[in-house]
Design a protein around this motif. Structure first.
Motif: not given
Lengths: 477, 202
Positions: B148, B151-152, B154-155, B157-159, B161-162, B165-166, B168-169
């Motif tokens: 757990f 896994a937490a 990685l969750v 980390l995904t947040a 990255i997201g 990505v959405l 940063l310009r």
């Protein structure tokens, strides 16, 4: 306590994906090139490696990580479908992302993380593992839905998916907390043991909330509202990923939780599943009739198909689960093939997605016209194509269990659904050509041809798939 | 009355008072500071309960990170709280009504509470008597619950990255600091000597 190597050996695909995603992320950040294709190719290789690694020890059932994670034949079957869906979606994405200038290295990394979430979800054996897997998958999916961030529709799709997804997570968590309160355990087998005999109304509440949360991820009625908008708005390869891999994982965990945690509540969950299945089949058939956008049509088609798959779950028998597994495998092939065809729809460098754009395809692009028509006929369930056999197995299981009304409604709605699939075939073969599509890359053509051949030739050699599904279904009982 | 009880009343009273001040203070910065005071007192309550790990986490995470972030946001965004608070009296009756209903509901729930026997028997791990709870948490977090935990991670980390990505310009017209390039500059590149004729100006 199991030795660590044992646990690692039984979660090899997950470990490959997790480490792969981290390495590719570092590689992407330090190369700092913005767009480059090494990352995507490496991600495809990692997915392939994860797929192969499941062959190493493909026997038996083992519970690892303190019973949070189960490695069984059912899980391996569904993981193979998820990984195939992800791999092919990435393969299909390369040309599209490059042409739309959104081929950033984060995309393959997020696909890897989402796939990792799916595998964890498929293998979850307690409520925390379920939730973590679901969130990992969903978070990555929210982001890639909005990956085309300068595109208004994609941003809308991402936002819509995120808001409704958060709501569904909330419902799932509420159900989980109720369930934990009533049983005192989070493990699926523990819950099953605690729910023998008479159960209180609260447990039924928990069941309803958990199934609602999962129905959202499967995009079945009445939790389907996001599907058409998200499918239409998201970049097409992302839609492919949603329609293939994400669906597989959501159905897999629904089957697993219902079979392993709620065997004692079969009467209760059967009502819910039958309700969801009938509504999905009806909506999927009727709402798709008026669609002009092919991605939107595929969204309604996928809602309907999830309804058909759930017909196999309603009996709660091994035969029914086998039917679902065969159905999902065939649906995966049809979806990937169809989306490969949709990704080939490009006129003068622009992607088009209207059904009318397909007019006269049989004259301008003979092969694509043929394979897309085959895919449509198979989605409609016309014999002797694969889609017919998929429906055959689930309806047979429903009839065996005496669920005649469900089976009859299923057959009637699939007749209605024939209308809009046949309309596409009519547009392809009988309408006058309007435009010629640009040439497409080899991988997209290859996926379309392989999918088409699989659909057309399935009847000749159904043995291996059915046998694998049978072994997988047996491991749940 | 022993010392623990005395501290309980001290912490509780201070916490309720500072929680009230969070919504009553006119200056938003004072509100955040009162919020921090409320957190500190909550940490004190946790200490009294013997949950020293939670107490320290509350101090480190909520005060050290979250509340300070709040403070930054309040200072940087020029929100006119006086305008926000204008309807306070107007909405007070309905707010009070909802509050009272919730209190009644809480009382009903707490008085009618009974845990089922099945759940009591299944209850996870009892607190071991001879270890501190930090040690106990650490022992299970990295062994029993390592899956757990990862896994937490990685969750999260995904947040991250997201979010990047959405949002940063990379703007091409912005001059970015490149420390390597700055350090690599030598005198020849940076300074140029020009001969200027006498009495002409520059």
């Amino acid at each position: 306590m199991m030795p660590l190597t044992f646990a690692l050996a039984h979660s090899l695909p997950e470990i490959f994906l997790a480490l792969g995603a981290l390495v590719l992320l570092l590689l992407g950040v330090f190369r700092a090139g913005g767009r480059d294709w090494i990352i995507s190719e490496a991600a495809i290789a990692i997915l392939g490696l994860a797929l192969l690694s499941m062959l190493i020890d493909a026997n038996g059932t083992s519970l690892i990580y303190d019973d949070a994670f189960v490695d069984d034949a059912f899980g391996r079957f569904m993981k193979a479908l998820c990984l195939t869906g992800a791999l092919v979606s990435l393969l299909l994405s390369r040309e599209f992302m490059a042409r739309e200038k959104i081929d950033f290295f984060e995309f393959p990394v997020l696909v890897l993380l989402a796939t990792l979430g799916m595998l964890m979800l498929v293998s979850a054996h307690n409520l925390i593992a379920l939730y973590l897997g679901l969130e990992l998958m969903s978070l990555a999916l929210y982001v890639i839905a909005a990956f085309h961030r300068d595109h208004l529709q994609a941003s809308e799709a991402g936002l819509k998916y995120f808001v409704l997804g958060a709501l569904s997570s909330g419902m799932l968590l509420y159900g989980s907390s109720l369930l934990y309160g009533f049983t005192g355990t989070i493990s699926f087998s523990g819950i099953a043991a605690a729910l023998k005999g008479d159960v209180s109304l609260g447990v039924v509440f928990a069941l309803v909330f958990i199934l609602s949360g999962l129905a959202f991820k499967m995009s079945t009625v009445p939790f389907h509202m996001w599907t058409p908008d998200v499918y239409q708005g998201a970049p097409t390869p992302v839609t492919t990923f949603f329609a293939s891999a994400a669906k597989m994982a959501a159905v897999a965990i629904t089957v697993r939780i219902v079979m392993t945690a709620f065997p004692g509540l079969q009467l209760q969950w059967r009502q819910i599943i039958v309700f969801i299945a009938i509504l999905s089949m009806v909506l999927g058939s009727f709402a798709a009739i008026g669609q002009t956008n092919i991605k939107r049509l595929m969204a309604y088609s996928s809602i309907g198909h999830m309804g058909f798959a759930l017909v196999g779950l309603a009996p709660g028998t091994q035969k029914g689960v086998m039917g679902i597994l065969v159905y999902l495998a065939i649906y995966l092939v049809m979806t990937l093939g169809t989306f490969a065809a949709i990704l080939s729809m490009r006129v003068n460098g622009h992607y088009v997605e209207n059904i009318s754009d397909l007019a006269g395809l049989s004259r301008t692009r003979k092969m694509m016209g043929f394979f897309l028509s085959m895919m449509m006929l198979s989605l409609a369930g016309i014999p002797p194509l694969a889609g017919f056999f998929a429906k055959w197995y689930v309806f047979l299981a429903a009839i065996d269990a005496g669920l005649y009304p469900l089976a009859v409604i299923g057959m009637l709605t699939s007749v209605v659904a024939c209308f809009y699939y046949l309309r596409i075939v009519k547009v392809i073969y009988l309408d006058e050509p309007v435009a010629t599509f640009d040439p497409v890359s080899r991988e997209v053509t290859a996926v379309m041809v392989l999918g088409g051949l699989g659909v057309v030739l399935y009847w000749a050699y159904p043995g291996p798939l059915v046998a694998a599904a049978e072994i997988a279904a047996k491991s749940l009982f | 009355m022993n010392l623990a009880v005395a501290f309980f009343y001290l912490f509780s009273a201070l916490m309720i008072a500072s929680a009230f001040m969070v919504i009553a203070a006119r200056n938003p910065v004072h509100s955040v500071l009162f919020l921090i005071l409320a957190f500190v007192n909550a940490a004190g309550l946790f200490l009294l309960l013997g949950a020293e790990f939670l107490a320290m986490i509350l101090v480190v995470v909520y005060i050290g990170a979250v509340a300070v972030l709040f403070l930054f946001v309040v200072m940087m965004l020029d929100v006119d709280f006086a305008v926000l608070k204008q309807g306070f009296l107007q909405y007070l009756p309905i707010g009070a009504l909802i509050g009272i209903i919730m209190v009644i509901e809480l009382i009903l729930v707490m008085s009618g509470w009974s845990a089922s026997q099945a759940s009591l028997g299944n209850a996870g791990a009892p607190t071991p008597p001879d270890v501190s709870n930090t040690l106990a948490l650490g022992r299970v977090l990295y062994t029993k619950f390592v899956y757990f935990f990862q896994a937490a991670g990685l969750v999260l980390l995904t947040a991250m990255i997201g979010a990047i990505v959405l949002t940063l310009r990379h703007k091409s017209d912005v001059r970015r600091q490149d420390i390597g390039e700055q350090n690599a500059r030598d005198r020849k590149q940076a300074v140029e000597l020009k001969k200027i004729p006498f009495r002409t100006g520059v």
